[in-house]
Design a protein around this motif. Structure first.
Motif, PDB file in Angstrom:
ATOM      1  N   ARG A  28       0.834  -1.213   0.000  1.00  0.00           N
ATOM      2  CA  ARG A  28       0.000   0.000   0.000  1.00  0.00           C
ATOM      3  C   ARG A  28       0.865   1.258   0.000  1.00  0.00           C
ATOM      4  O   ARG A  28       0.581   2.216  -0.712  1.00  0.00           O
ATOM      5  CB  ARG A  28      -0.940   0.005   1.212  1.00  0.00           C
ATOM      6  CG  ARG A  28      -2.242  -0.734   0.985  1.00  0.00           C
ATOM      7  CD  ARG A  28      -3.275  -0.401   2.060  1.00  0.00           C
ATOM      8  NE  ARG A  28      -2.771  -0.534   3.419  1.00  0.00           N
ATOM      9  CZ  ARG A  28      -2.851  -1.645   4.158  1.00  0.00           C
ATOM     10  NH1 ARG A  28      -3.411  -2.720   3.669  1.00  0.00           N
ATOM     11  NH2 ARG A  28      -2.375  -1.667   5.383  1.00  0.00           N
ATOM     12  N   ASP A  31       2.434   1.721  -3.368  1.00  0.00           N
ATOM     13  CA  ASP A  31       1.410   2.116  -4.328  1.00  0.00           C
ATOM     14  C   ASP A  31       1.031   3.583  -4.146  1.00  0.00           C
ATOM     15  O   ASP A  31       0.837   4.304  -5.125  1.00  0.00           O
ATOM     16  CB  ASP A  31       0.181   1.216  -4.193  1.00  0.00           C
ATOM     17  CG  ASP A  31      -0.724   1.309  -5.398  1.00  0.00           C
ATOM     18  OD1 ASP A  31      -0.211   1.228  -6.538  1.00  0.00           O
ATOM     19  OD2 ASP A  31      -1.942   1.464  -5.209  1.00  0.00           O
ATOM     20  N   ARG A  32       0.943   4.036  -2.902  1.00  0.00           N
ATOM     21  CA  ARG A  32       0.653   5.459  -2.654  1.00  0.00           C
ATOM     22  C   ARG A  32       1.767   6.335  -3.229  1.00  0.00           C
ATOM     23  O   ARG A  32       1.505   7.380  -3.821  1.00  0.00           O
ATOM     24  CB  ARG A  32       0.474   5.721  -1.162  1.00  0.00           C
ATOM     25  CG  ARG A  32      -0.895   5.326  -0.638  1.00  0.00           C
ATOM     26  CD  ARG A  32      -1.182   5.917   0.730  1.00  0.00           C
ATOM     27  NE  ARG A  32      -0.161   5.605   1.721  1.00  0.00           N
ATOM     28  CZ  ARG A  32      -0.172   4.556   2.545  1.00  0.00           C
ATOM     29  NH1 ARG A  32      -1.169   3.691   2.474  1.00  0.00           N
ATOM     30  NH2 ARG A  32       0.793   4.366   3.414  1.00  0.00           N
ATOM     31  N   CYS A  35       1.414   6.414  -7.001  1.00  0.00           N
ATOM     32  CA  CYS A  35       0.286   7.269  -7.393  1.00  0.00           C
ATOM     33  C   CYS A  35       0.630   8.746  -7.243  1.00  0.00           C
ATOM     34  O   CYS A  35       0.262   9.559  -8.097  1.00  0.00           O
ATOM     35  CB  CYS A  35      -0.949   6.917  -6.573  1.00  0.00           C
ATOM     36  SG  CYS A  35      -1.699   5.337  -7.005  1.00  0.00           S
ATOM     37  N   GLU A  36       1.326   9.099  -6.174  1.00  0.00           N
ATOM     38  CA  GLU A  36       1.711  10.493  -5.968  1.00  0.00           C
ATOM     39  C   GLU A  36       2.663  10.960  -7.068  1.00  0.00           C
ATOM     40  O   GLU A  36       2.513  12.055  -7.611  1.00  0.00           O
ATOM     41  CB  GLU A  36       2.348  10.668  -4.595  1.00  0.00           C
ATOM     42  CG  GLU A  36       2.683  12.096  -4.259  1.00  0.00           C
ATOM     43  CD  GLU A  36       1.478  13.024  -4.190  1.00  0.00           C
ATOM     44  OE1 GLU A  36       1.649  14.230  -4.447  1.00  0.00           O
ATOM     45  OE2 GLU A  36       0.352  12.551  -3.902  1.00  0.00           O
TER      46      GLU A  36
END
Length: 100
Positions: A28, A31-32, A35-36
């Motif tokens: 997670r 993945d964050r 995405c950022e």
């Protein structure tokens, strides 16, 4: 050679941890971060929406990033050369047409 704004840049996030109980937490977090970075690239008009299988995380939809036309070609080739889905069904998991 020095990197300049506007120069294509590819990156990959990787990590190592010993405790398997942390797998979901680390995935997670990675993945964050991905995405950022993608959001920043998109805001700057520099996002390339292509994922590489070798570098992709488990939450990324790699085959879909190749575009609908290329995805159709892959499905057509799979239907022609693997009509029974052997290469899709015998593989446990990963970047597979069956997962789309």
């Amino acid at each position: 050679m020095q990197w300049k704004l506007g120069t294509p840049l590819w990156w990959a996030v990787s990590g190592v941890w010993k405790d398997a109980d942390l797998d979901k937490t680390v995935i997670r977090a990675a993945d964050r971060l991905r995405c950022e970075i993608e959001n920043i690239a998109e805001e700057g008009g520099d996002l390339q929406k292509v994922s590489f299988m070798n570098d992709a995380g488990p939450t990324q939809t790699v085959l879909e990033s190749y575009g609908t036309e290329n995805l159709k070609k892959m499905r057509d080739v799979a239907a022609k050369y693997d009509p029974y889905g052997v290469f899709q069904e015998l593989e446990n998991d990963g970047v597979l047409l069956r997962n789309i």
